[in-house]
Design an enzyme around this catalytic site. Structure first.
Site, PDB file in Angstrom:
ATOM      1  CE  LYS A   1     -49.763 -72.765 -53.043  1.00 32.31           C
ATOM      2  NZ  LYS A   1     -50.872 -71.692 -52.299  1.00 32.31           N
ATOM      3  CG  ASN A   2     -52.516 -70.852 -55.982  1.00 35.89           C
ATOM      4  OD1 ASN A   2     -52.357 -71.202 -54.021  1.00 35.89           O
ATOM      5  ND2 ASN A   2     -51.517 -70.986 -56.667  1.00 35.89           N
TER       6      ASN A   2
ATOM      7  CG  ASP B   1     -47.593 -68.980 -58.229  1.00 38.86           C
ATOM      8  OD1 ASP B   1     -48.838 -69.092 -58.814  1.00 38.86           O
ATOM      9  OD2 ASP B   1     -46.441 -67.693 -58.427  1.00 38.86           O
TER      10      ASP B   1
ATOM     11  CB  CYS C   1     -44.223 -67.244 -50.441  1.00 43.04           C
ATOM     12  SG  CYS C   1     -44.306 -68.435 -49.924  1.00 43.04           S
TER      13      CYS C   1
ATOM     14  NE  ARG D   1     -48.339 -62.177 -52.151  1.00 42.86           N
ATOM     15  CZ  ARG D   1     -48.188 -63.550 -51.956  1.00 42.86           C
ATOM     16  NH1 ARG D   1     -47.653 -64.061 -50.985  1.00 42.86           N
ATOM     17  NH2 ARG D   1     -49.156 -64.125 -52.445  1.00 42.86           N
TER      18      ARG D   1
ATOM     19  NE  ARG E   1     -47.161 -70.876 -47.404  1.00 40.52           N
ATOM     20  CZ  ARG E   1     -47.016 -69.637 -47.072  1.00 40.52           C
ATOM     21  NH1 ARG E   1     -46.388 -69.425 -46.978  1.00 40.52           N
ATOM     22  NH2 ARG E   1     -48.706 -69.715 -47.505  1.00 40.52           N
TER      23      ARG E   1
END
Ligand code: EPZ
Length: 404
Positions: A5-6, A289, A99, A104, A382
């Site tokens: 995904k990233n 993560d 999230c 951030r 997600r």
């Protein structure tokens, strides 16, 4: 193993910079991917699935603003700044969502764009970046090796006039994958994966068909589940080169792993008592993560786990939920401690509060007796495509239910 995904999200944004059609193969059908499709379409371009490939075609339009609700839907909306600036000379987005794992900010993205010659205005939660004469290459040192900011500045410099040197860059595999995609499209970028990246701007890029790297965080999720629940699992398209740290930690607790070709066989032969201590950090340090997944992996182990988080401020939202399962755990500032169970509560209703915390709850719930209901599945969706089907295929009794 699905593709990352990233890796997919920045490549989807970069697809707006290339002329013609770009297709991302084996693209996972995640809510964040659909959010990217909406952003792409909101600016007049086209995105569509063709079997397992997601294809994007940039179309000129006079739209320079991304709708607020689409920006707020995820963190990666900020990655559309550079591509749309290149295409339109001016772009307005709202501060991104994503999230709730910490503050951030996006200051490093914006400071770098300004150094490249863009004008940045922020008002009422909206960011407008303009560069009607285009961007000009320069030297930029990132304050923090931010993954997203590195990706923004790579994309911006890829079509800037002249040479750009980025220092203190993020070194994550997903940064390297974005550069692979851009170079395949005709960019001239060297040094990805190291903390200094050199970019010679080019005038245009051409559409490509590209298969991103496998998802190392999803791979860690599967290893965590086998370590917690026991059993054996074969993982194909396994990103072995990015898994050594996580593997070595779980091997200390009785997990066996055999690599062969592009697969891995993972099996739990015993719960070996070992204390595990990690500090998260910027790649190649232990990934922030993977922290929640390491916690899920250790729920049935006899040793203690200590995680000190150095990247985000609010990474342990799963601790309160683990306590509902009877797990002995606590958070002190940015450090998390876990050590077995204080009781074995049977049924529980748990609440996912971010993507990786949600995945950790699934692992912990599968690793204990009794039935759990997990709310907040939208967070899990997600980053995991039909997580219930993944674990059902491994023998789990897990179902998605629609709450009225
Ligand atoms: C990416 O987020 C990943 N998301 C995150 O994965 C991952 O946890 C993170 O990198 C770190 O590896 C995607 O790739 C879509 P950062 P990103 O910018 O780019 C500070 C998941 O679970 N910072 O590297 O947003 C920031 O506050 C997600 O898949 C600034 O101060 O992370 C943080 O402390 C969660 N100013 C640190 O840098 C900025 O302008 C690292 O953030 C940008 C970042």
């Amino acid at each position: 193993m699905p593709v990352s995904k990233n890796a997919v999200l920045p490549i989807l944004a970069a697809s707006l910079m290339v002329d013609g059609e770009s297709c991302i193969n084996n693209c996972p059908k995640l809510s964040d991917v659909y959010a990217c499709i909406k952003i792409t379409e909101s600016t007049g371009s086209v995105a569509f699935f063709e079997n397992d490939s997601l294809c994007v075609i940039y179309k000129d339009s006079n739209i320079t603003q991304v709708p607020e609700e689409l920006c707020r839907a995820m963190r990666s909306s900020v990655l559309y700044l550079a591509p749309l600036l290149y295409r339109k000379g001016r772009v307005t987005i709202s501060l991104p969502g994503g999230c709730n794992i910490g503050n951030r900010p996006v200051d490093i993205h914006l400071a770098g764009l300004e150094k490249l010659g863009a004008k940045v205005e922020i008002s009422d939660g909206k960011i407008t970046v303009s560069a009607l004469q285009g961007l000009k290459g320069t030297q930029i040192k990132l304050r923090v090796p931010s993954v997203g900011a590195t990706q923004t500045l790579i994309m911006a410099a890829a079509t800037a006039k002249g040479l750009t040197v980025l220092k203190n860059c993020a070194r994550e595999p997903e940064v390297v994958d974005l550069v692979r995609f851009l170079n395949l499209a005709g960019a001239k970028i060297a040094g990805a994966g190291r903390n200094e990246i050199i970019i010679q701007g080019v005038q245009s890029l051409a559409g490509v068909s590209y298969t991103p790297v496998a998802d190392r965080i999803v791979a860690a999720t599967l290893l965590a589940a086998v370590n917690a629940c026991k059993g054996v699992c074969i993982i194909n398209n396994y990103p072995a080169e990015y898994m050594q740290q996580f593997e070595n930690l779980l091997k200390q607790t009785g997990l066996g792993i055999v690599h062969y070709s592009d697969s891995a066989m993972v099996y739990k032969y015993a719960h070996v008592k070992n204390n595990i201590n990690v500090h998260t950090g910027f790649y190649p340090a232990f990934s922030t993560d993977m922290g929640p997944l390491l916690s899920g992996a250790m729920v049935n182990n006899k040793g203690a786990l200590n995680i000190c988080e150095t990247v985000f401020e609010n990474r342990f939202s799963y601790c309160s939920e683990f306590e509902k399962l009877g797990i002995k755990c606590s958070v002190n500032d940015r450090c998390y401690t876990q050590n077995g169970y204080k009781n074995h509560s049977e049924d529980a209703t748990l609440k996912a509060q971010d993507l990786r915390a949600g995945a950790a709850l699934v692992v912990a719930a599968l690793a204990k007796q009794g039935c759990c209901e997990i709310e907040g599945v939208e967070f899990i969706d997600r980053g995991y495509e039909k997580i219930e089907e993944v674990f059902s295929a491994l023998g789990a009794d897990i179902r998605r239910i629609q709450l009225d």
